[in-house]
Design a protein around this motif. Structure first.
Motif, PDB file in Angstrom:
ATOM      1  N   GLU A   3       0.818  -1.201   0.000  1.00 39.41           N
ATOM      2  CA  GLU A   3       0.000   0.000   0.000  1.00 39.41           C
ATOM      3  C   GLU A   3       0.857   1.258   0.000  1.00 39.41           C
ATOM      4  OE1 GLU A   3      -2.615  -0.208   3.381  1.00 39.41           O
ATOM      5  OE2 GLU A   3      -1.120   0.651   4.745  1.00 39.41           O
ATOM      6  N   TRP A   4       0.316   2.277  -0.646  1.00 40.57           N
ATOM      7  CA  TRP A   4       0.858   3.638  -0.619  1.00 40.57           C
ATOM      8  C   TRP A   4       0.056   4.423   0.403  1.00 40.57           C
ATOM      9  CZ3 TRP A   4      -1.352   8.392  -1.340  1.00 40.57           C
ATOM     10  CH2 TRP A   4      -0.486   9.480  -1.571  1.00 40.57           C
ATOM     11  N   ARG A   5       0.758   5.227   1.185  1.00 42.83           N
ATOM     12  CA  ARG A   5       0.109   5.989   2.248  1.00 42.83           C
ATOM     13  C   ARG A   5       0.264   7.476   1.999  1.00 42.83           C
ATOM     14  NH1 ARG A   5       2.918   1.812   6.555  1.00 42.83           N
ATOM     15  NH2 ARG A   5       1.484   0.063   6.135  1.00 42.83           N
ATOM     16  N   PRO A   6      -0.756   8.258   2.335  1.00 45.20           N
ATOM     17  CA  PRO A   6      -0.679   9.706   2.129  1.00 45.20           C
ATOM     18  C   PRO A   6       0.574  10.295   2.768  1.00 45.20           C
ATOM     19  CG  PRO A   6      -2.909   9.083   2.712  1.00 45.20           C
ATOM     20  CD  PRO A   6      -2.063   7.850   2.891  1.00 45.20           C
ATOM     21  N   GLY A   7       1.169  11.232   2.051  1.00 46.42           N
ATOM     22  CA  GLY A   7       2.407  11.842   2.504  1.00 46.42           C
ATOM     23  C   GLY A   7       3.634  11.239   1.845  1.00 46.42           C
ATOM     24  N   THR A   8       3.476  10.042   1.258  1.00 46.35           N
ATOM     25  CA  THR A   8       4.586   9.434   0.528  1.00 46.35           C
ATOM     26  C   THR A   8       4.796  10.192  -0.777  1.00 46.35           C
ATOM     27  OG1 THR A   8       4.001   7.271   1.439  1.00 46.35           O
ATOM     28  CG2 THR A   8       5.456   7.304  -0.479  1.00 46.35           C
ATOM     29  N   PRO A   9       5.996  10.648  -1.063  1.00 51.98           N
ATOM     30  CA  PRO A   9       6.228  11.421  -2.291  1.00 51.98           C
ATOM     31  C   PRO A   9       5.883  10.631  -3.548  1.00 51.98           C
ATOM     32  CG  PRO A   9       8.106  11.583  -0.792  1.00 51.98           C
ATOM     33  CD  PRO A   9       7.223  10.499  -0.247  1.00 51.98           C
ATOM     34  N   ILE A  10       5.331  11.310  -4.512  1.00 53.62           N
ATOM     35  CA  ILE A  10       5.051  10.726  -5.825  1.00 53.62           C
ATOM     36  C   ILE A  10       5.984  11.400  -6.827  1.00 53.62           C
ATOM     37  CG2 ILE A  10       3.326  10.302  -7.613  1.00 53.62           C
ATOM     38  CD1 ILE A  10       1.176  10.664  -5.461  1.00 53.62           C
ATOM     39  N   PRO A  11       6.759  10.649  -7.572  1.00 47.09           N
ATOM     40  CA  PRO A  11       7.690  11.275  -8.523  1.00 47.09           C
ATOM     41  C   PRO A  11       6.970  12.168  -9.530  1.00 47.09           C
ATOM     42  CG  PRO A  11       8.147   8.930  -8.279  1.00 47.09           C
ATOM     43  CD  PRO A  11       6.853   9.177  -7.580  1.00 47.09           C
ATOM     44  N   THR A  63      -0.814   6.158  -9.350  1.00 48.72           N
ATOM     45  CA  THR A  63      -0.809   6.600  -7.957  1.00 48.72           C
ATOM     46  C   THR A  63      -1.254   8.049  -7.858  1.00 48.72           C
ATOM     47  OG1 THR A  63       1.016   5.072  -7.505  1.00 48.72           O
ATOM     48  CG2 THR A  63       0.625   6.819  -5.900  1.00 48.72           C
ATOM     49  N   ARG A  64      -0.766   8.873  -8.760  1.00 46.65           N
ATOM     50  CA  ARG A  64      -1.108  10.307  -8.762  1.00 46.65           C
ATOM     51  C   ARG A  64      -2.615  10.508  -8.926  1.00 46.65           C
ATOM     52  NH1 ARG A  64       1.991  11.326 -12.596  1.00 46.65           N
ATOM     53  NH2 ARG A  64       3.842  11.643 -11.295  1.00 46.65           N
ATOM     54  N   ILE A  65      -3.236   9.738  -9.791  1.00 42.37           N
ATOM     55  CA  ILE A  65      -4.675   9.877 -10.040  1.00 42.37           C
ATOM     56  C   ILE A  65      -5.465   9.581  -8.775  1.00 42.37           C
ATOM     57  CG2 ILE A  65      -6.621   8.802 -11.252  1.00 42.37           C
ATOM     58  CD1 ILE A  65      -4.703   8.514 -13.676  1.00 42.37           C
ATOM     59  N   LEU A  66      -5.137   8.499  -8.092  1.00 44.93           N
ATOM     60  CA  LEU A  66      -5.872   8.134  -6.888  1.00 44.93           C
ATOM     61  C   LEU A  66      -5.558   9.076  -5.730  1.00 44.93           C
ATOM     62  CD1 LEU A  66      -5.552   4.240  -7.089  1.00 44.93           C
ATOM     63  CD2 LEU A  66      -7.609   5.610  -7.493  1.00 44.93           C
ATOM     64  N   ALA A  67      -4.297   9.452  -5.572  1.00 43.62           N
ATOM     65  CA  ALA A  67      -3.918  10.332  -4.469  1.00 43.62           C
ATOM     66  C   ALA A  67      -4.605  11.688  -4.570  1.00 43.62           C
ATOM     67  CB  ALA A  67      -2.402  10.514  -4.447  1.00 43.62           C
ATOM     68  N   ALA A  68      -4.932  12.121  -5.774  1.00 42.40           N
ATOM     69  CA  ALA A  68      -5.611  13.403  -5.964  1.00 42.40           C
ATOM     70  C   ALA A  68      -7.013  13.412  -5.377  1.00 42.40           C
ATOM     71  CB  ALA A  68      -5.673  13.740  -7.452  1.00 42.40           C
ATOM     72  N   HIS A  69      -7.532  12.231  -5.028  1.00 43.34           N
ATOM     73  CA  HIS A  69      -8.878  12.132  -4.462  1.00 43.34           C
ATOM     74  C   HIS A  69      -8.839  11.923  -2.943  1.00 43.34           C
ATOM     75  CE1 HIS A  69     -11.003  12.112  -8.345  1.00 43.34           C
ATOM     76  NE2 HIS A  69      -9.910  11.529  -8.792  1.00 43.34           N
ATOM     77  N   ASP A  70      -7.703  12.253  -2.330  1.00 42.05           N
ATOM     78  CA  ASP A  70      -7.561  12.224  -0.863  1.00 42.05           C
ATOM     79  C   ASP A  70      -7.943  10.867  -0.263  1.00 42.05           C
ATOM     80  OD1 ASP A  70      -6.687  14.896  -0.736  1.00 42.05           O
ATOM     81  OD2 ASP A  70      -8.741  15.618  -0.806  1.00 42.05           O
ATOM     82  N   VAL A  71      -7.510   9.800  -0.915  1.00 41.28           N
ATOM     83  CA  VAL A  71      -7.807   8.467  -0.403  1.00 41.28           C
ATOM     84  C   VAL A  71      -6.931   8.189   0.816  1.00 41.28           C
ATOM     85  CG1 VAL A  71      -8.543   7.606  -2.649  1.00 41.28           C
ATOM     86  CG2 VAL A  71      -6.143   7.418  -1.988  1.00 41.28           C
ATOM     87  N   PRO A  72      -7.415   7.403   1.777  1.00 40.68           N
ATOM     88  CA  PRO A  72      -6.608   7.106   2.966  1.00 40.68           C
ATOM     89  C   PRO A  72      -5.466   6.138   2.710  1.00 40.68           C
ATOM     90  CG  PRO A  72      -8.691   5.925   3.066  1.00 40.68           C
ATOM     91  CD  PRO A  72      -8.783   6.854   1.887  1.00 40.68           C
ATOM     92  N   ARG A  73      -5.526   5.444   1.591  1.00 39.15           N
ATOM     93  CA  ARG A  73      -4.478   4.492   1.217  1.00 39.15           C
ATOM     94  C   ARG A  73      -4.742   4.055  -0.219  1.00 39.15           C
ATOM     95  NH1 ARG A  73      -8.376   1.970   3.915  1.00 39.15           N
ATOM     96  NH2 ARG A  73      -7.549   2.699   5.907  1.00 39.15           N
TER      97      ARG A  73
END
Length: 314
Positions: A151-159, A271-281
């Motif tokens: 899993e990727w967690r919020p706050g983890t840098p995305i290149p 990852t960028r697409i999903l992270a843009a929706h403030d997902v918890p993981r």
């Protein structure tokens, strides 16, 4: 069904969830919601009881209301019992419940269990995992694959985008099935190998699309085709939501473009697409033996939080 002083039966309904959860597993908090949604049914949730003591339990899960069982995903034994009794009890419960739930001419569903990432290094975890597997092996099951759950967690840098690839939405079913067909060449995925033993790559890709991809209710515009600057497809990524989490449902690079690090760009975009929706993981899975994919997830900041054991009857 009563065997001497042992009763084997399904739960009567939600009112017996407290009894069913006297043996615990990580899905227990989802059981009530799954029952309400039709992903589980009381007659698929079996117990072995001695009086009011729960000695073993199992349950199947389906992908939606009105559908048949898709996965045997709960199978627990009372680990305080002597090993021989525990293993025998597991076999009896599996065979009794399967005969009642799965039609005789229908293949048994796959078995799945989530286990700690280093389960072999923990004596108690190893005992739990191996006792379940041994019971199932005695009913004819075999290990298909062990998978990494990551899993990727919020706050983890995305290149940041490297600029090497362009991304656009997938152009419908036909394009995605074609790309899925191409990436099956040289696949390291055990489930794909099992499919390819029974059908052509095109048939396997179409079946996976219809059985899995078409079910996701999240926006299709999330699905991305990666191309060269000239527009030639390089790969694809399917960011989605299932009933529980945001996920990277499928990702692949075409054989002609492998070995150039493009998987990092494609995964970063998903990852960028999903992270843009403030997902918890964001969750994903890959086979333990698929080292290149596992390393790509690791480079992207995904962490291995558990593993999954998949067993099949064949």
């Amino acid at each position: 069904m009563i065997h001497n002083d042992l009763t084997m039966r399904p739960i009567t309904g939600r009112e017996e969830l407290d009894l069913f959860t006297r043996l615990s597993y990580k899905f227990d908090h989802e059981l009530a919601d799954d029952l309400d949604a039709g992903r589980r049914r009381p007659e698929w949730m079996w117990m072995a009881l001695r009086g009011d003591r729960l000695l073993a339990r199992l349950a199947w899960w389906s992908r939606g209301a009105g559908e048949p069982p898709f996965m045997l995903d709960i199978f627990d034994l009372d680990d305080t019992l002597p090993e021989s009794e525990r293993l025998d009890l597991g076999v009896r419960l599996v065979e009794t419940a399967t005969a009642a739930v799965i039609p005789p001419d229908t293949p048994r569903t796959e078995y799945s269990r989530f286990v700690p990432p280093a389960w072999r290094d923990d004596e108690m975890a190893r005992r739990v995992v191996e006792s379940r597997m041994t019971s199932l092996e005695r009913t004819g099951a075999r290990l298909l694959v062990e998978r990494l759950r990551i899993e990727w967690r919020p706050g983890t840098p995305i290149p940041e985008p490297s600029g090497r690839l362009r991304f656009r939405p997938v152009r419908g079913r036909d394009e995605l099935v074609e790309l899925m067909t191409l990436v099956l060449e040289g696949t390291l995925d055990a489930h794909s190998h099992a499919d390819l033993a029974q059908m052509t790559p095109a048939q396997a890709a179409a079946a996976q699309y219809d059985d899995e991809m078409a079910r996701y209710k999240s926006p299709r515009e999330w699905w991305q085709t990666a191309t060269t600057p000239d527009g030639d497809p390089v790969g694809f990524v399917i960011p989605a939501r299932n009933n529980y989490n945001a996920i990277i449902a499928y990702i692949g690079v075409l054989p002609a473009y492998r070995g150039n690090g493009y998987i990092d760009d494609v995964l970063a975009e998903g990852t960028r697409i999903l992270a843009a929706h403030d997902v918890p993981r964001i969750r994903a899975s890959t086979d333990l033996g698929n080292v290149p994919m596992a390393r790509a997830f690791e480079r992207a900041g995904y962490v291995n939080f558990e593993r999954e054991i998949n067993m099949i009857w064949s």
